[in-house]
Design a protein around this motif. Structure first.
Motif, short mmCIF file in Angstrom:
data_model
loop_
_atom_site.label_atom_id
_atom_site.label_comp_id
_atom_site.label_asym_id
_atom_site.label_seq_id
_atom_site.Cartn_x
_atom_site.Cartn_y
_atom_site.Cartn_z
N LEU A 48 64.88 -74.33 72.27
CA LEU A 48 64.67 -75.76 72.54
C LEU A 48 63.20 -76.11 72.64
CD1 LEU A 48 66.45 -78.28 72.96
CD2 LEU A 48 66.19 -77.92 75.42
N ASP A 49 62.36 -75.19 73.13
CA ASP A 49 60.93 -75.48 73.26
C ASP A 49 60.29 -75.74 71.91
OD1 ASP A 49 61.07 -75.22 75.98
OD2 ASP A 49 60.33 -73.16 76.03
N TRP A 118 70.74 -72.80 74.29
CA TRP A 118 69.83 -73.86 74.72
C TRP A 118 70.55 -75.12 75.20
CZ3 TRP A 118 70.72 -78.20 71.87
CH2 TRP A 118 71.31 -78.03 70.62
N GLN A 121 70.43 -76.64 78.65
CA GLN A 121 69.26 -77.42 79.06
C GLN A 121 69.38 -78.90 78.71
OE1 GLN A 121 66.67 -74.06 77.09
NE2 GLN A 121 65.31 -75.34 78.30
N VAL A 122 70.38 -79.28 77.93
CA VAL A 122 70.50 -80.69 77.55
C VAL A 122 71.81 -81.33 77.97
CG1 VAL A 122 68.90 -80.48 75.61
CG2 VAL A 122 71.32 -80.17 75.22
N VAL A 125 72.05 -82.69 82.05
CA VAL A 125 70.71 -82.89 82.63
C VAL A 125 70.36 -84.36 82.47
CG1 VAL A 125 68.29 -82.23 82.54
CG2 VAL A 125 70.05 -80.54 82.04
N ARG A 170 75.87 -69.62 82.44
CA ARG A 170 74.48 -69.31 82.78
C ARG A 170 74.38 -67.92 83.40
NH1 ARG A 170 70.25 -72.68 83.20
NH2 ARG A 170 71.62 -74.51 83.22
#
Length: 248
Positions: A48-49, A118, A121-122, A125, A170
């Motif tokens: 994702l980064d 990833w 993380q979305v 959130v 996770r």
């Protein structure tokens, strides 16, 4: 950072309050789906980064600044990705049996997260209010309709399943990353002897029982997930206003 003074939340919500195609003027060169799919491909490949406005624009063959005509900020881009991922997943067809449907829902959610690490993380959130998210909300609420729950209890029930599944996955990733840090031989040599000493010390009888008797370390990941999910569903069933509501 966006191209204007709007807050990140405003940038994200503007995606859904602004028509994807203008009433007047030239037709946009890219659809929201194309932009999201380009970002998803980058995330799947490099994490994702690596998803930046410049990188996504490059994947589309566009200039970096031109992408801001479609999404106002990185936050808005990730909002688009989160919404798009709900549309790209295969969600099970409801059976009308709430317990089976929540079981299938949890497994589908876990498969999506395992396929796209990833995604943790979305999803979940911040508020995501795109059309695919809202359709998913409607679909998931229907799974527990007719059980005598009010709307708060319906949301709490489905949220319990989805948030527990996310936390479980996770933890699975954390364990895999730990195991990858050393070879099987090193882990067995360094950890095995210590576990043997602790289990044989007599000071930790429950731990010793776990080491010698537990099935969890010896069964596959899918079965472990199912065993835990069964306990969650049993807890939900025990708290239903009408124990006979719906078919379990």
């Amino acid at each position: 950072m966006g191209t204007n003074d709007a807050s990140p939340l405003e940038d994200r919500l503007r995606l859904w309050t602004t028509p994807p195609r203008p009433v007047r003027g030239p037709t946009p060169a890219y659809t929201r789906e194309q932009i999201a799919d380009a970002a998803i491909a980058i995330a799947d490949s490099d994490g994702l980064d690596a998803v930046t406005m410049r990188r996504v624009a490059g994947e589309l063959g566009a200039g970096a600044m031109s992408l801001y005509r479609y999404v106002a900020s990185k936050e808005a881009l990730l909002e688009l990705v989160a919404d798009r991922m709900y549309a790209r997943q295969e969600w099970p067809v409801p059976t009308g049996r709430w317990r089976q449907d929540l079981w299938d829902f949890a497994h589908a959610h876990r498969r999506a997260l395992l396929s796209h690490p990833w995604l943790l993380q979305v999803w979940g959130v911040g508020p995501t209010m795109g059309p695919n998210v809202l359709r998913h909300f409607e679909r998931s609420m229907a799974l527990v309709d007719g059980l005598g729950l009010d709307i708060d209890e319906m949301v709490e029930t489905v949220t319990l399943i989805s948030t527990w599944t996310g936390g479980y996955v996770r933890q699975e990733f954390d364990l895999v990353n730990f195991l990858r840090s050393e070879s099987d031989e090193e882990i067995q040599r360094e950890l095995g002897e210590y576990v043997k000493q602790v289990a044989g010390s007599g000071e930790y009888p429950y731990f010793a029982r776990f080491v010698h008797e537990a099935l969890i370390p010896r069964i596959d990941a899918e079965t472990r997930f199912g065993r835990a999910l069964d306990r969650i569903l049993a807890g939900i069933e025990a708290t239903l206003p009408d124990r006979d509501a719906g078919e379990s």
